[in-house]
Design an enzyme around this catalytic site. Structure first.
Site, PDB file in Angstrom:
ATOM      1  N   ASP A   9       0.855  -1.187   0.000  1.00  0.00           N
ATOM      2  CA  ASP A   9       0.000   0.000   0.000  1.00  0.00           C
ATOM      3  C   ASP A   9       0.891   1.238   0.000  1.00  0.00           C
ATOM      4  OD1 ASP A   9      -1.661   2.123   0.638  1.00  0.00           O
ATOM      5  OD2 ASP A   9      -2.736   1.040   2.200  1.00  0.00           O
ATOM      6  N   ILE A  10       0.707   2.089  -0.968  1.00  0.00           N
ATOM      7  CA  ILE A  10       1.603   3.253  -1.108  1.00  0.00           C
ATOM      8  C   ILE A  10       1.472   4.222   0.063  1.00  0.00           C
ATOM      9  CG2 ILE A  10       0.040   4.742  -2.468  1.00  0.00           C
ATOM     10  CD1 ILE A  10       2.575   5.319  -4.258  1.00  0.00           C
ATOM     11  N   VAL A  32      -5.941   4.663  -5.382  1.00  0.00           N
ATOM     12  CA  VAL A  32      -4.832   5.290  -4.646  1.00  0.00           C
ATOM     13  C   VAL A  32      -5.286   6.644  -4.066  1.00  0.00           C
ATOM     14  CG1 VAL A  32      -2.553   6.351  -4.916  1.00  0.00           C
ATOM     15  CG2 VAL A  32      -3.051   4.198  -6.060  1.00  0.00           C
ATOM     16  N   ASP A  33      -5.984   7.396  -4.883  1.00  0.00           N
ATOM     17  CA  ASP A  33      -6.448   8.732  -4.492  1.00  0.00           C
ATOM     18  C   ASP A  33      -7.305   8.652  -3.220  1.00  0.00           C
ATOM     19  OD1 ASP A  33      -6.806  11.440  -4.802  1.00  0.00           O
ATOM     20  OD2 ASP A  33      -8.143  11.309  -6.530  1.00  0.00           O
ATOM     21  N   SER A 121      -2.659   5.088 -13.804  1.00  0.00           N
ATOM     22  CA  SER A 121      -3.653   4.774 -14.861  1.00  0.00           C
ATOM     23  C   SER A 121      -4.002   3.290 -15.000  1.00  0.00           C
ATOM     24  CB  SER A 121      -3.230   5.322 -16.240  1.00  0.00           C
ATOM     25  OG  SER A 121      -3.317   6.733 -16.269  1.00  0.00           O
ATOM     26  N   GLY A 123      -5.559   1.300 -12.878  1.00  0.00           N
ATOM     27  CA  GLY A 123      -6.728   0.855 -12.108  1.00  0.00           C
ATOM     28  C   GLY A 123      -8.000   1.293 -12.799  1.00  0.00           C
ATOM     29  N   ILE A 124      -8.634   2.291 -12.216  1.00  0.00           N
ATOM     30  CA  ILE A 124      -9.895   2.813 -12.737  1.00  0.00           C
ATOM     31  C   ILE A 124      -9.726   3.281 -14.187  1.00  0.00           C
ATOM     32  CG2 ILE A 124     -11.547   4.718 -12.405  1.00  0.00           C
ATOM     33  CD1 ILE A 124     -10.944   4.285  -9.283  1.00  0.00           C
ATOM     34  N   TYR A 125      -8.525   3.740 -14.566  1.00  0.00           N
ATOM     35  CA  TYR A 125      -8.287   4.228 -15.933  1.00  0.00           C
ATOM     36  C   TYR A 125      -7.891   3.119 -16.916  1.00  0.00           C
ATOM     37  CZ  TYR A 125      -8.811   9.134 -14.444  1.00  0.00           C
ATOM     38  OH  TYR A 125      -9.300  10.332 -13.979  1.00  0.00           O
TER      39      TYR A 125
HETATM   40  N1  AR6 Z   1      -1.347   1.511  -2.953  1.00  0.00           N
HETATM   41  C1  AR6 Z   1      -0.733   1.192  -4.103  1.00  0.00           C
HETATM   42  N2  AR6 Z   1      -1.383   0.914  -5.248  1.00  0.00           N
HETATM   43  C2  AR6 Z   1      -2.725   0.968  -5.212  1.00  0.00           C
HETATM   44  C3  AR6 Z   1      -3.459   1.317  -4.046  1.00  0.00           C
HETATM   45  C4  AR6 Z   1      -2.707   1.599  -2.878  1.00  0.00           C
HETATM   46  N3  AR6 Z   1      -3.296   1.931  -1.723  1.00  0.00           N
HETATM   47  N4  AR6 Z   1      -4.792   1.297  -4.354  1.00  0.00           N
HETATM   48  C5  AR6 Z   1      -4.886   0.955  -5.660  1.00  0.00           C
HETATM   49  N5  AR6 Z   1      -3.656   0.740  -6.168  1.00  0.00           N
HETATM   50  P1  AR6 Z   1      -6.130   3.780  -9.476  1.00  0.00           P
HETATM   51  P2  AR6 Z   1      -5.910   5.248 -12.037  1.00  0.00           P
HETATM   52  C6  AR6 Z   1      -3.262   0.376  -7.556  1.00  0.00           C
HETATM   53  O1  AR6 Z   1      -7.492   3.313  -9.832  1.00  0.00           O
HETATM   54  O2  AR6 Z   1      -6.108   4.009 -12.813  1.00  0.00           O
HETATM   55  C7  AR6 Z   1      -9.298   7.651  -8.845  1.00  0.00           C
HETATM   56  O3  AR6 Z   1     -10.693   7.700  -8.644  1.00  0.00           O
HETATM   57  C8  AR6 Z   1      -4.338  -0.152  -8.465  1.00  0.00           C
HETATM   58  O4  AR6 Z   1      -4.493  -1.557  -8.285  1.00  0.00           O
HETATM   59  O5  AR6 Z   1      -5.860   4.269  -8.123  1.00  0.00           O
HETATM   60  O6  AR6 Z   1      -4.810   6.200 -12.417  1.00  0.00           O
HETATM   61  C9  AR6 Z   1      -8.728   9.000  -9.224  1.00  0.00           C
HETATM   62  O7  AR6 Z   1      -9.382  10.053  -8.548  1.00  0.00           O
HETATM   63  C10 AR6 Z   1      -3.769   0.196  -9.822  1.00  0.00           C
HETATM   64  O8  AR6 Z   1      -2.812  -0.787 -10.258  1.00  0.00           O
HETATM   65  O9  AR6 Z   1      -5.667   4.992 -10.450  1.00  0.00           O
HETATM   66  C11 AR6 Z   1      -8.976   9.058 -10.704  1.00  0.00           C
HETATM   67  O10 AR6 Z   1     -10.298   9.466 -10.982  1.00  0.00           O
HETATM   68  C12 AR6 Z   1      -3.009   1.490  -9.597  1.00  0.00           C
HETATM   69  O11 AR6 Z   1      -2.832   1.581  -8.179  1.00  0.00           O
HETATM   70  C13 AR6 Z   1      -8.795   7.618 -11.140  1.00  0.00           C
HETATM   71  O12 AR6 Z   1      -9.050   6.832  -9.984  1.00  0.00           O
HETATM   72  C14 AR6 Z   1      -3.743   2.744 -10.060  1.00  0.00           C
HETATM   73  O13 AR6 Z   1      -5.134   2.594  -9.835  1.00  0.00           O
HETATM   74  C15 AR6 Z   1      -7.378   7.344 -11.555  1.00  0.00           C
HETATM   75  O14 AR6 Z   1      -7.291   6.034 -12.058  1.00  0.00           O
END
Ligand code: AR6
Length: 169
Positions: A9-10, A32-33, A121, A123-125
């Site tokens: 977890d970051i 992450v956000d 990018s 995850g959700i992206y």
């Molecule tokens: N620590 C490390 N990595 C993580 C964590 C964590 N706590 N949580 C998720 N990941 P994402 P995006 C991974 O969706 O795709 C938000 O709503 C996850 O599995 O966090 O850039 C923002 O506000 C994935 O591999 O970011 C934007 O609207 C990676 O981190 C949108 O999501 C990124 O996933 C951005 O989407």
């Protein structure tokens, strides 16, 4: 610059700066956000609102980065970057590379020497992990900076394994 990989977890990383996979609104979200704002507390959102009221009235453009306090996180700063949504119709790789480059530029401005990145990018992206890992690793390696350690913090064994392969290749 040393590139290291950690599975986890970051938000728990003790580094000078943690990079947030944010969105242009800078006002929070999931992934992450969401974790950064939950664990870091309200000071981060307050700083983001201030940025929206001053420097970025229309939001942070995709591919750019900006720093705030890290609130209660065990880091000094959070660098927020807005990644591109993955598209099969258009190559948005330059924007994803820009997130890493601009985050390192902001890290230099902060005099940060250790920086933790998530896989922006992916995850959700919806960006495919292997391609995202290539862009992430090649961009940080090609970016001149004062940062001593770039630590990629991957959220699962699968993501970790992909980054490990790409780093070793
Ligand atoms: N620590 C490390 N990595 C993580 C964590 C964590 N706590 N949580 C998720 N990941 P994402 P995006 C991974 O969706 O795709 C938000 O709503 C996850 O599995 O966090 O850039 C923002 O506000 C994935 O591999 O970011 C934007 O609207 C990676 O981190 C949108 O999501 C990124 O996933 C951005 O989407």
């Amino acid at each position: 610059m040393k590139v290291t990989l950690v599975q986890g977890d970051i938000t728990g990383q003790q580094v000078d700066a943690i990079v947030n996979a944010a969105n242009s609104s800078l006002l929070g979200g999931g992934g992450v956000d969401g974790a950064i704002h939950r664990r870091g507390g309200p000071d981060i959102l307050a700083a983001c609102r201030h940025l929206r009221a001053t420097t970025y009235p229309d939001g942070l453009p995709t591919g750019q980065a900006v720093a705030t306090t890290a609130g209660r996180l065990p880091a000094h700063s959070v660098i927020h970057t807005a990644g591109p949504v993955y598209s099969t119709k258009e190559d948005r790789s330059p924007l994803l590379a820009s997130c890493y480059r601009e985050s390192l530029r902001v890290a230099d401005e902060l005099a940060a020497t250790t920086v933790a990145f998530p896989a922006i990018s992916t995850g959700i992206y919806r960006w495919p992990m292997r391609n995202a890992a290539h862009i992430a690793i090649s961009t940080v390696r090609a970016t001149p900076s004062q940062v001593h350690e770039v630590r990629f913090v991957l959220f699962g064994a699968e993501a970790y394994a992909v980054f490990e392969q790409v780093l070793g290749a």
